[in-house]
Design a protein around this motif. Sequence first.
Motif, PDB file in Angstrom:
ATOM      1  N   ARG A 109     -28.454  34.750 -43.215  1.00  0.00           N
ATOM      2  CA  ARG A 109     -27.463  35.110 -44.240  1.00  0.00           C
ATOM      3  C   ARG A 109     -27.446  34.128 -45.414  1.00  0.00           C
ATOM      4  N   GLY A 123     -19.366  40.378 -34.158  1.00  0.00           N
ATOM      5  CA  GLY A 123     -18.166  41.088 -34.598  1.00  0.00           C
ATOM      6  C   GLY A 123     -16.961  40.161 -34.509  1.00  0.00           C
ATOM      7  N   GLY A 137     -14.925  35.143 -35.634  1.00  0.00           N
ATOM      8  CA  GLY A 137     -15.904  34.761 -34.618  1.00  0.00           C
ATOM      9  C   GLY A 137     -15.322  33.757 -33.633  1.00  0.00           C
ATOM     10  N   THR A 138     -16.180  33.325 -32.716  1.00  0.00           N
ATOM     11  CA  THR A 138     -15.769  32.344 -31.700  1.00  0.00           C
ATOM     12  C   THR A 138     -16.662  31.129 -31.869  1.00  0.00           C
ATOM     13  N   MET A 185     -21.008  26.062 -31.083  1.00  0.00           N
ATOM     14  CA  MET A 185     -22.092  26.579 -31.911  1.00  0.00           C
ATOM     15  C   MET A 185     -22.766  25.475 -32.724  1.00  0.00           C
TER      16      MET A 185
HETATM   17  C1  LIG Z   1     -21.979  34.611 -32.746  1.00  0.00           C
HETATM   18  C2  LIG Z   1     -20.939  35.065 -33.719  1.00  0.00           C
HETATM   19  O1  LIG Z   1     -20.982  34.202 -34.792  1.00  0.00           O
HETATM   20  P1  LIG Z   1     -20.711  34.644 -36.313  1.00  0.00           P
HETATM   21  O2  LIG Z   1     -21.699  35.743 -36.614  1.00  0.00           O
HETATM   22  O3  LIG Z   1     -19.292  35.096 -36.368  1.00  0.00           O
HETATM   23  O4  LIG Z   1     -20.973  33.392 -37.067  1.00  0.00           O
HETATM   24  C3  LIG Z   1     -19.550  35.045 -33.029  1.00  0.00           C
HETATM   25  O5  LIG Z   1     -18.826  34.034 -33.212  1.00  0.00           O
HETATM   26  O6  LIG Z   1     -19.235  35.986 -32.301  1.00  0.00           O
END
Ligand SMILES: C[C@H](OP(=O)(O)O)C(=O)O
Length: 230
Positions: free
Chosen positions: A15, A153, A136-137, A106
């Motif tokens: 992204r 999502g 997100g998580t 993460m």
């Molecule tokens: C993996 C994903 O990360 P994001 O695309 O929200 O950064 C999530 O947190 O569910």
Amino acid sequence: MRVVVPFAAETPKTRLESVLTSAERSAVARAMLADVLCAVVGAGHEPMVVSTAPLDLETLELPGEVLASASVTLDERSLTDAVNARLPGGEGETATDGIDPVAVVMADLALATPDALEALLATSADVAIAPGRGGGTNALVVRHPGFAVDYHGTSYLDHREIAREVGATLETVDSFRLATDIDEPADLVEVLVHGREGARAPTCLREFGFEIDDRDGRVDVGRDGDHGAE
Ligand SMILES: C[C@H](OP(=O)(O)O)C(=O)O
Ligand SMILES: Nc1nc2c(ncn2[C@@H]2O[C@H](COP(=O)(O)OP(=O)(O)OP(=O)(O)O)[C@@H](O)[C@H]2O)c(=O)[nH]1
């Protein structure tokens, strides 16, 4: 506590492709990973990178104590499957001798600090989540064998619901530093404004020519020259 750090090693941070080349995205992703590993070790824990491709931690030029504490395991499965395999209820895990909590942090939390992580890791709920902006998580701790993740999502809301379904208590950790994952070009502002002194990700971005641009009264990042878009 076991701290799992998932890492998409092959084509990370797609992204950001409008502002960074593929090689640059890889460098920024590795710089953020290095910063996260330093924060985890600074919080007194041993991070395990779960990488989609072979990764030599020596190439990250980590401080000695971080290199000594961190490990890498290869897992080509999806993010959700790779994480679930390592949670208390995952494959090979038994709950007979009590539950060893597992944290998942993460690799793109460029602002993470030992203090911010300690606040998450010191919780006592069955599931503690540091949500990301946008739903997100970004990081969580799991102490319940019935809980499994389902990323992507609005995974924060999904994880709240999964915790409810399995009867796990849940705590949400309100943390600016853990809520800031670096996904999109606008997020780069946060790295330049709030990145810690000596951290790798802000240094990497500055080396690529990024700087804070507030000339029209709004804060953005600008880049010298005309790099980036492929
Ligand atoms: C993996 C994903 O990360 P994001 O695309 O929200 O950064 C999530 O947190 O569910
Ligand atoms: N082990 C593993 N980690 C993953 C996988 N996909 C993403 N990650 C990591 O999970 C975290 C959150 O993922 P994203 O924000 O989607 O990161 P990304 O995949 O590099 O970025 P985009 O390509 O822009 O979606 C980051 O630490 C990634 O490195 C995967 O399939 N396996």
